[in-house]
Design a protein around this motif. Structure first.
Motif, short mmCIF file in Angstrom:
data_model
loop_
_atom_site.label_atom_id
_atom_site.label_comp_id
_atom_site.label_asym_id
_atom_site.label_seq_id
_atom_site.Cartn_x
_atom_site.Cartn_y
_atom_site.Cartn_z
N ASN A 1 0.82 -1.21 0.00
CA ASN A 1 0.00 0.00 0.00
C ASN A 1 0.86 1.26 0.00
O ASN A 1 1.92 1.31 0.63
N GLU A 2 0.36 2.28 -0.70
CA GLU A 2 0.97 3.61 -0.66
C GLU A 2 -0.01 4.56 0.01
O GLU A 2 -1.23 4.46 -0.19
N ASN B 1 -6.47 7.65 2.91
CA ASN B 1 -5.20 8.11 2.34
C ASN B 1 -4.48 7.07 1.50
O ASN B 1 -3.32 7.25 1.14
N VAL B 2 -5.16 5.95 1.18
CA VAL B 2 -4.58 4.93 0.31
C VAL B 2 -4.52 5.48 -1.11
O VAL B 2 -5.54 5.89 -1.67
N ARG B 3 -3.31 5.46 -1.70
CA ARG B 3 -3.15 6.03 -3.04
C ARG B 3 -3.38 4.98 -4.12
O ARG B 3 -2.66 3.99 -4.22
N ILE C 1 -10.09 -0.65 -6.25
CA ILE C 1 -8.83 -1.24 -5.76
C ILE C 1 -8.40 -0.55 -4.47
O ILE C 1 -7.93 -1.21 -3.53
N ALA C 2 -8.58 0.77 -4.42
CA ALA C 2 -8.22 1.51 -3.20
C ALA C 2 -9.03 1.00 -2.00
O ALA C 2 -8.49 0.87 -0.90
N LEU C 3 -10.30 0.70 -2.22
CA LEU C 3 -11.14 0.19 -1.13
C LEU C 3 -10.65 -1.18 -0.65
O LEU C 3 -10.65 -1.46 0.56
N LYS D 1 -12.13 11.72 -2.03
CA LYS D 1 -12.20 10.29 -1.69
C LYS D 1 -10.86 9.76 -1.19
O LYS D 1 -10.71 9.37 -0.05
N ASN D 2 -9.89 9.71 -2.10
CA ASN D 2 -8.57 9.16 -1.80
C ASN D 2 -7.57 9.69 -2.81
O ASN D 2 -7.96 10.14 -3.90
#
Length: 214
Positions: free
Chosen positions: A18-19, A109-111, A117-119, A41-42
């Motif tokens: 994760n970034e 804050n997941v990039r 995919i971020a979820l 959102k992110n």
């Protein structure tokens, strides 16, 4: 379009892949004065370019936050439309020039540019900075635009989104927002300023935001 510079805290977790990007600053011109904030959102397609190590550059950045390393980032399409939102705001209020820092906050804050995919990545997030609501609430500076789309109504993020909404609505001149949380559209900047810019609802929301006084 101006020569925008982007700075943010950034970490890559080698155990999960994760970034994370947080405390994002969009600097237009050379001023470090905060000229507005946005919550989305992110972090998406903007990529880390280089870690900032020289003391001259770090001095103004560390005044915003010293809780992590600072990186320079690329400018993505969303950031360009964020600039256009605030350019419209200040033009409406008699200031044709735009110079200063727009703060960017996110519900997570997941990039990753792909929200689905971020979820999924967010489910395995174990980083201290995977969400920073407590700090973010204290750092919001008006005018504040809320552009997280439907994600704020997701059960995982709803409580945090409502906390931000209530703060903006009651304390930070968010008169453009409907008093009822669920009656707002929270259009993402790309939709508000690009894909849906000719739609009456987008035009009404932008005009209402531009008329909210700080």
């Amino acid at each position: 379009m101006s020569d925008m510079k982007v700075f943010a805290h950034y970490i890559k977790d080698d155990t999960t892949g994760n970034e994370y990007r947080w405390r994002t600053l969009l600097q237009i011109g050379n001023s470090w004065n905060i000229i507005g904030s946005i919550v989305m959102k992110n972090p998406g397609s903007s990529k880390p370019l280089s870690k900032i190590v020289d003391e001259v550059s770090l001095k103004p950045l560390n005044k915003f936050s010293d809780k992590g390393d600072w990186y320079s980032f690329s400018v993505d399409k969303t950031m360009q439309q964020i600039e256009n939102i605030f350019r419209a705001y200040y033009k409406q209020n008699g200031d044709k020039t735009l110079e200063g820092v727009i703060q960017v906050f996110n519900l997570m804050n997941v990039r990753d540019p792909n929200l689905e995919i971020a979820l999924l990545k967010n489910k395995k997030a174990n980083c201290l900075f995977s969400e920073t609501l407590k700090d973010d609430l204290t750092q919001l500076v008006p005018p504040v635009y809320l552009g997280w789309g439907s994600l704020g109504k997701n059960p995982i993020f709803k409580n945090n989104a409502e906390s931000i909404f209530n703060k903006v609505r009651k304390e930070l001149n968010g008169q453009y927002l409907n008093r009822e949380f669920y009656k707002n559209s929270y259009f993402h900047p790309l939709y508000l300023m690009l894909f849906g810019k000719n739609k009456q609802k987008c035009q009404m929301i932008l005009d209402s935001f531009c008329q909210s006084k700080v």
